[in-house]
Design a protein around this motif. Structure first.
Motif, PDB file in Angstrom:
ATOM      1  N   ALA A 204       0.902  -1.263   0.188  1.00 28.36           N
ATOM      2  CA  ALA A 204      -0.012  -0.047  -0.128  1.00 28.36           C
ATOM      3  C   ALA A 204       0.918   1.475   0.098  1.00 28.36           C
ATOM      4  O   ALA A 204       0.296   2.365  -0.628  1.00 28.36           O
ATOM      5  CB  ALA A 204      -0.806   0.396   1.305  1.00 28.36           C
ATOM      6  N   ALA A 209      -0.398   5.409  -0.326  1.00 23.02           N
ATOM      7  CA  ALA A 209      -0.678   5.713   0.327  1.00 23.02           C
ATOM      8  C   ALA A 209      -0.018   6.030   1.381  1.00 23.02           C
ATOM      9  O   ALA A 209       0.729   6.026   1.524  1.00 23.02           O
ATOM     10  CB  ALA A 209      -1.787   4.132   0.891  1.00 23.02           C
ATOM     11  N   THR A 213      -4.576   6.444   5.994  1.00 22.83           N
ATOM     12  CA  THR A 213      -4.886   5.348   4.545  1.00 22.83           C
ATOM     13  C   THR A 213      -4.665   3.882   5.355  1.00 22.83           C
ATOM     14  O   THR A 213      -5.226   2.740   5.363  1.00 22.83           O
ATOM     15  CB  THR A 213      -5.079   5.925   2.991  1.00 22.83           C
ATOM     16  OG1 THR A 213      -5.454   7.151   3.270  1.00 22.83           O
ATOM     17  CG2 THR A 213      -5.915   5.274   2.404  1.00 22.83           C
ATOM     18  N   ILE A 214      -3.508   3.950   5.069  1.00 20.90           N
ATOM     19  CA  ILE A 214      -2.430   2.816   5.217  1.00 20.90           C
ATOM     20  C   ILE A 214      -3.473   1.863   6.493  1.00 20.90           C
ATOM     21  O   ILE A 214      -3.766   0.877   7.131  1.00 20.90           O
ATOM     22  CB  ILE A 214      -1.180   2.283   5.272  1.00 20.90           C
ATOM     23  CG1 ILE A 214      -0.571   2.515   3.974  1.00 20.90           C
ATOM     24  CG2 ILE A 214      -0.627   0.705   6.154  1.00 20.90           C
ATOM     25  CD1 ILE A 214       1.351   2.738   4.161  1.00 20.90           C
ATOM     26  N   ARG A 217      -7.875   1.202   5.625  1.00 18.47           N
ATOM     27  CA  ARG A 217      -7.554   0.426   4.896  1.00 18.47           C
ATOM     28  C   ARG A 217      -7.283  -0.434   5.093  1.00 18.47           C
ATOM     29  O   ARG A 217      -7.420  -2.109   4.021  1.00 18.47           O
ATOM     30  CB  ARG A 217      -7.607   1.509   3.423  1.00 18.47           C
ATOM     31  CG  ARG A 217      -8.599   2.971   3.133  1.00 18.47           C
ATOM     32  CD  ARG A 217     -10.156   2.707   3.600  1.00 18.47           C
ATOM     33  NE  ARG A 217     -10.463   1.959   2.545  1.00 18.47           N
ATOM     34  CZ  ARG A 217     -10.588   2.150   1.095  1.00 18.47           C
ATOM     35  NH1 ARG A 217     -10.336   3.551   1.123  1.00 18.47           N
ATOM     36  NH2 ARG A 217     -11.017   1.450   0.062  1.00 18.47           N
TER      37      ARG A 217
END
Lengths: 307, 286
Positions: A204, A209, A213-214, A217
């Protein structure tokens, strides 16, 4: 021995299969017996008694919903229930946040890592009553934090220190739960983090990312099984915990386990039935909440394509 | 972009994480510092950060045993509670191992109808509030004459320990695989030899971990012991509860708190090698 072999339609094999079945049952029987007799028996007895079945007191009006009626009809029950759920929820959420942050830090490489792997498990190893003693020592008005506040000139009398213990805000109770349960949640989350490795996070990151976000998500969906199982256990424990609210709580209205204990120890033994109704209510409320939580999690898993 | 990329991938601690680890260390260990001080204090007036009078200065003058003198004397019942705690923990661990080992083997290796339901049932004691079980069990045990007896407490301790033990041992059996046992059998070993020479040695680390954890859970149980012991059987957690139930903590209570902490520290040091984080990574009920 081997059940995994495909069952053939011959009579001899069926007999062997039946024998394996039998041996399986024999091996499962002891834990089955203990849990069914003690755990199941206790549950059934509690439900029967709360419905008016107590011939040993000369009370047998089964089925009689008046104990539940009296209990659920009083506003103090709902106040107690609210307090119980409030302490349980706030401390589980706080412990979860602290636990995830700690687990994320523990997977990194740093010099004192071995020390921290011992340190964070310490509260897990010692009884809640120790945590309560520490809370009394630190958080009471004459306690250590109050002394420190005086040392830095923020207060000049113990009464000026904000009251933390023995109020219905319950920060003392919550502090004990969080202190004791953060390690438990850390352990569960850290275990999952070790299992999944860092490849997906790295992928990611390479794809651009951000850290946020990592986490939300990629990491969070993967650690969710650990999060759910550990928070389930913590929440259920907090709902049924007795010692912390008993010592550190704000008095009337008490949390439900303390209420049940008071009913149970009342000189008027007919109140024991009321106590049993309280006990069953605790179980019902916890059961409904945990079942809903688990069902929501299962639905999420299915939506994610995991079974 | 490059910098952000580095942070996201880094296997080192961010500044926030360094700070956070310090806070956690303070949060976990911090309260023990005043606890040790308190256990040696005689008089510790409010704004002072250290006691005004220490126990050692007063112990000759006092009529009754003070602080550690009291904790280590028979009056405090500390020794009795320690013996009870260890005794109950040992028996519970032994019974738990004996009944969970065969069950874990079946759960790890065999498929049968109702298996997932059975596994869910096994996890139930972890999520049914302890107060509900404790009070209902007390009613049952009073009828059976088991209230206030060792048998009653040991039976009750099995309820929260079985789920953990079965989970840990099932994980061990799953990791073991069947190949080694089958090879031993092909080479002509009988069942007893397979068990003694192959299965048990390979299971041992996991079994030790399960046993230590069960012992730990048992020694930490307060509510079931308190309700079912009826004040006749004291263990370390219930003894400490009776000392601090009033909401204050004097020198002897601080000393007892330290004693109650001790088994946990010892277990922590022993068990770190055995209790693997991985054993707890299983999801719930599946």
């Amino acid at each position: 021995m081997s059940v995994s072999s495909p069952p053939a339609p011959s009579a001899r094999l069926t007999a062997r299969e039946r024998r394996t079945r039998f041996w399986q049952m024999v091996q499962l029987m002891p834990i089955m017996a203990i849990l069914v007799l003690l755990f199941g028996g206790a549950l059934v007895l509690a439900i029967l008694q709360s419905l008016g079945f107590a011939p040993w007191f000369g009370v047998n009006t089964f089925p009689d919903f008046s104990y539940f009626g009296a209990l659920w009809g009083s506003s103090t029950f709902w106040a107690s229930l609210g307090l119980t759920l409030y302490y349980a929820t706030v401390s589980t959420v706080l412990a979860l946040i602290l636990g995830i942050l700690l687990a994320l830090a523990l997977v990194k490489t740093f010099p004192s890592k071995t020390f921290y792997k011992y340190l964070y498990k310490l509260p897990l190893m010692i009884p809640y009553t120790v945590g309560i003693a520490l809370a009394v020592l630190m958080l009471s008005n004459g306690g250590m934090l109050s002394r420190l506040a005086a040392f830095f000139g923020m207060i000049d009398d113990p009464s000026q220190f904000p009251q933390i213990l023995k109020t219905h805000y319950g920060w003392g109770i919550i502090a004990v739960y969080v202190w004791k349960q953060t390690p438990f949640i850390t352990l569960a989350v850290y275990a999952v983090l070790l299992g999944i490795g860092r490849e997906t996070e790295e992928a990611a990151a390479i794809l651009g990312a951000s850290r946020r976000t990592i986490f939300f998500r990629v990491t969070l969906p993967q650690i969710l099984p650990g999060v759910v199982s550990s928070t389930l256990i913590c929440f259920a424990f907090n709902v049924g915990a007795f010692e912390a609210p008993f010592i550190l709580g704000g008095g009337f209205p008490d949390t439900l386990p303390v209420v049940a204990w008071r009913y149970f120890n009342d000189a008027d033994y007919t109140l024991q039935l009321q106590g049993m109704a309280t006990v069953v209510s605790i179980g019902l409320v916890a059961g409904v909440i945990l079942f809903g939580y688990l069902a929501a999690y299962r639905r999420y898993e299915r939506r994610m394509g995991r079974n | 972009m490059a910098k952000k990329f580095n942070i996201a991938l880094s296997s080192r601690l961010s500044p926030f994480q360094k700070f956070y680890l310090l806070v956690i260390a303070g949060f976990i260990l911090g309260p023990f510092i005043p606890l040790v001080i308190q256990s040696f204090a005689f008089r510790w007036a409010w704004p002072d950060l250290l006691p005004g009078t220490w126990w050692l200065e007063q112990r000759e003058k006092a009529m009754a045993p003070l602080a550690w003198d009291y904790v280590l004397s028979p009056y405090s019942r500390v020794w009795e509670a320690t013996v009870n705690t260890v005794f109950i923990g040992t028996i519970v661990t032994a019974i738990c191992l004996a009944i969970c080992l065969p069950a874990a083997r079946v759960l790890a290796r065999e498929k049968f109808r109702g298996k997932s339901a059975f596994e869910f049932f096994l996890s139930l004691p972890l999520i049914v509030p302890e107060a509900a079980i404790g009070i209902a069990l007390l009613m049952m045990f009073i009828r059976l004459g088991l209230a206030g007896s060792y048998v009653g407490i040991i039976l009750a301790h099995l309820i929260p320990t079985i789920p953990y033990m079965v989970r840990m041992l099932t994980a061990v059996y799953q990791g073991l695989g069947r190949d080694f046992e089958e090879q031993a059998m092909i080479l002509g070993a009988n069942r007893w030899q397979v068990l003694r020479l192959v299965t048990l040695p390979m299971l041992l680390p996991g079994v030790v971990a399960g046993a230590l954890f069960t012992f730990l859970v048992s020694t930490n149980i307060f509510l079931l012991t308190f309700f079912l012991g009826q004040g006749q059987i004291v263990t370390l957690p219930t003894l400490l509860f009776s000392k601090i139930a009033g909401g204050t903590l004097d020198a002897s209570a601080a000393g007892i708190t330290l004693i109650v902490t001790l088994p946990g520290i010892i277990l922590l040091i022993i068990s770190e090698r055995f209790i693997k984080e991985e054993a707890f990574g299983k999801g719930f009920g599946n």
